[in-house]
Design an enzyme around this catalytic site. Structure first.
Site, mmCIF file in Angstrom:
data_model
loop_
_atom_site.group_PDB
_atom_site.id
_atom_site.type_symbol
_atom_site.label_atom_id
_atom_site.label_comp_id
_atom_site.label_asym_id
_atom_site.label_seq_id
_atom_site.Cartn_x
_atom_site.Cartn_y
_atom_site.Cartn_z
ATOM 1 N N SER A 197 -12.378 23.476 -40.112
ATOM 2 C CA SER A 197 -13.816 23.509 -39.838
ATOM 3 C C SER A 197 -14.511 24.241 -40.988
ATOM 4 C CB SER A 197 -14.058 24.283 -38.535
ATOM 5 O OG SER A 197 -15.420 24.596 -38.373
ATOM 6 N N TYR A 225 -12.478 32.023 -33.390
ATOM 7 C CA TYR A 225 -12.410 30.608 -33.825
ATOM 8 C C TYR A 225 -12.378 30.550 -35.341
ATOM 9 C CZ TYR A 225 -13.733 25.697 -34.458
ATOM 10 O OH TYR A 225 -13.771 24.375 -34.849
HETATM 11 N N1 LIG Z 1 -16.915 19.088 -32.834
HETATM 12 C C1 LIG Z 1 -17.227 19.867 -33.872
HETATM 13 O O1 LIG Z 1 -18.405 20.190 -34.120
HETATM 14 C C2 LIG Z 1 -16.136 20.318 -34.822
HETATM 15 C C3 LIG Z 1 -16.509 20.804 -36.089
HETATM 16 C C4 LIG Z 1 -15.518 21.227 -36.965
HETATM 17 C C5 LIG Z 1 -14.188 21.179 -36.581
HETATM 18 N N2 LIG Z 1 -13.845 20.716 -35.345
HETATM 19 C C6 LIG Z 1 -12.429 20.690 -34.983
HETATM 20 O O2 LIG Z 1 -12.033 19.370 -34.743
HETATM 21 C C7 LIG Z 1 -10.965 19.336 -33.801
HETATM 22 C C8 LIG Z 1 -11.285 18.363 -32.692
HETATM 23 O O3 LIG Z 1 -12.503 18.767 -32.087
HETATM 24 P P1 LIG Z 1 -13.345 17.824 -31.107
HETATM 25 O O4 LIG Z 1 -14.762 18.096 -31.415
HETATM 26 O O5 LIG Z 1 -12.835 16.440 -31.119
HETATM 27 O O6 LIG Z 1 -12.985 18.557 -29.711
HETATM 28 P P2 LIG Z 1 -12.868 17.982 -28.221
HETATM 29 O O7 LIG Z 1 -13.712 16.796 -28.049
HETATM 30 O O8 LIG Z 1 -13.066 19.172 -27.333
HETATM 31 O O9 LIG Z 1 -11.329 17.533 -28.152
HETATM 32 C C9 LIG Z 1 -10.307 18.476 -28.259
HETATM 33 C C10 LIG Z 1 -8.978 17.783 -28.036
HETATM 34 O O10 LIG Z 1 -7.925 18.760 -28.104
HETATM 35 C C11 LIG Z 1 -7.095 18.631 -26.951
HETATM 36 N N3 LIG Z 1 -6.525 19.925 -26.612
HETATM 37 C C12 LIG Z 1 -7.189 21.089 -26.393
HETATM 38 N N4 LIG Z 1 -6.322 22.045 -26.058
HETATM 39 C C13 LIG Z 1 -5.081 21.489 -26.063
HETATM 40 C C14 LIG Z 1 -3.776 21.981 -25.774
HETATM 41 N N5 LIG Z 1 -3.558 23.259 -25.399
HETATM 42 N N6 LIG Z 1 -2.728 21.130 -25.880
HETATM 43 C C15 LIG Z 1 -2.932 19.847 -26.242
HETATM 44 N N7 LIG Z 1 -4.143 19.334 -26.526
HETATM 45 C C16 LIG Z 1 -5.204 20.136 -26.426
HETATM 46 C C17 LIG Z 1 -8.028 18.072 -25.886
HETATM 47 O O11 LIG Z 1 -7.366 17.317 -24.890
HETATM 48 P P3 LIG Z 1 -6.925 17.912 -23.457
HETATM 49 O O12 LIG Z 1 -8.028 18.796 -22.973
HETATM 50 O O13 LIG Z 1 -6.678 16.695 -22.623
HETATM 51 O O14 LIG Z 1 -5.657 18.644 -23.730
HETATM 52 C C18 LIG Z 1 -8.878 17.103 -26.698
HETATM 53 O O15 LIG Z 1 -8.233 15.861 -26.827
HETATM 54 C C19 LIG Z 1 -10.782 20.776 -33.333
HETATM 55 O O16 LIG Z 1 -9.704 21.363 -34.030
HETATM 56 C C20 LIG Z 1 -12.081 21.458 -33.717
HETATM 57 O O17 LIG Z 1 -11.902 22.833 -33.968
HETATM 58 C C21 LIG Z 1 -14.787 20.275 -34.444
#
Ligand SMILES: NC(=O)c1ccc[n+]([C@@H]2O[C@H](COP(=O)([O-])OP(=O)(O)OC[C@H]3O[C@@H](n4cnc5c(N)ncnc54)[C@H](OP(=O)(O)O)[C@@H]3O)[C@@H](O)[C@H]2O)c1
Length: 245
Positions: free
Chosen positions: A152, A165
């Site tokens: 991120s 985070y």
């Molecule tokens: N969205 C943003 O603005 C943003 C910006 C920069 C970076 N990121 C990064 O991008 C990545 C994906 O983010 P996103 O926005 O797609 O988030 P999201 O929509 O909340 O999805 C997160 C995913 O991680 C899985 N997960 C969470 N905890 C887990 C665990 N203990 N074991 C296995 N799976 C787990 C969740 O599935 P389950 O709950 O079914 O396990 C879900 O599929 C993250 O690393 C986040 O830090 C996001």
């Protein structure tokens, strides 16, 4: 191509196996669909079985192939048995995308319960370490592979009320750059992507969702990284939306 999933199937990754964590929704689902559209077989990893099955069905409907692996990244033994299944059933792992991540936004560090710190670090930093430890041996054996970690911009900047985070993502960057050097002699490429705000359910900020990056924007970068000509690799990609959301 902006924003949307590539609908046509190609064969760029035909015969390859990709493991994607956090594939149940958001960025991980978009990456999985994109890699499947390029011909890779995807192992979709997350905890929510029904959401995983939904993504699997969407990939199948578009002509791709995916399997689900219901797994909690906090549980080391599940990760070890996933790797055993990948080895016995697929005999290879070409691509590992460490995408799953959580955040506890809006809490100052001193208010944060230590159990939340442990869960966050366990998911965002220890999770990728355990996945690499379980699956990189298959890549080392094949003398080929690509690991992409989703970090991120918070891994480069201060994030008040999100210190844990930010620390997990600064840590993931350090892990990525160091691991890249460890695995280079084995012909394995390790990269990290650092997106700004992405339009998923991850954060409930009042930023304009239409101005945020879309999950498919991150998937496009993954597609670029894993199809880079073999003599080079990109260490890191920083991504920002064109219009400030
Ligand atoms: N969205 C943003 O603005 C943003 C910006 C920069 C970076 N990121 C990064 O991008 C990545 C994906 O983010 P996103 O926005 O797609 O988030 P999201 O929509 O909340 O999805 C997160 C995913 O991680 C899985 N997960 C969470 N905890 C887990 C665990 N203990 N074991 C296995 N799976 C787990 C969740 O599935 P389950 O709950 O079914 O396990 C879900 O599929 C993250 O690393 C986040 O830090 C996001």
């Amino acid at each position: 191509m902006s924003g949307r999933i590539q609908s046509t199937m190609t064969e760029e990754l035909k015969g390859q196996l990709a493991v994607v964590t956090g594939a149940a929704r958001g960025i991980g689902a978009a990456i999985s669909k994109r890699l499947a559209s390029m011909g890779a077989t995807i192992i979709l990893v997350a905890r929510d079985k029904s959401r995983l099955q939904k993504v699997q069905q969407e990939i199948a409907a578009a002509g791709g192939t995916a399997h689900t692996a219901e797994l909690d990244l906090l549980d080391e033994s599940s990760i070890v048995s996933l790797a055993r299944t990948v080895e016995t059933q697929h005999h290879r792992c070409d691509i590992l995308i460490n995408n799953a991540g959580i955040g506890y936004a809006g809490k100052s560090l001193i208010e944060m319960p230590s159990a939340d710190w442990d869960t966050l670090m366990g998911t965002n930093l220890r999770g990728p370490y355990l996945m690499v430890r379980a699956l990189a041996p298959l890549m080392i054996r094949a003398r080929s592979g690509h690991i992409v970690n989703i970090s991120s911009l918070a891994g480069h900047n201060p994030l008040p009320n999100g210190a844990a985070y930010a620390a997990s993502k600064w840590g993931l960057n350090g892990l990525t750059y160091s691991l890249a050097e460890e695995l280079r002699p084995h012909n394995i490429r390790v990269s990290v992507i650092a997106p700004g705000s992405v339009n998923t359910g991850f954060s409930h900020s009042n930023k304009d969702p239409n101005k945020k990056l879309q999950p498919e924007d991150v998937a496009n970068v993954v597609a670029m990284l894993v199809t880079q000509a073999p003599q080079s690799f990109v260490s890191e990609v920083l991504m920002r939306p064109t219009q400030k959301p």
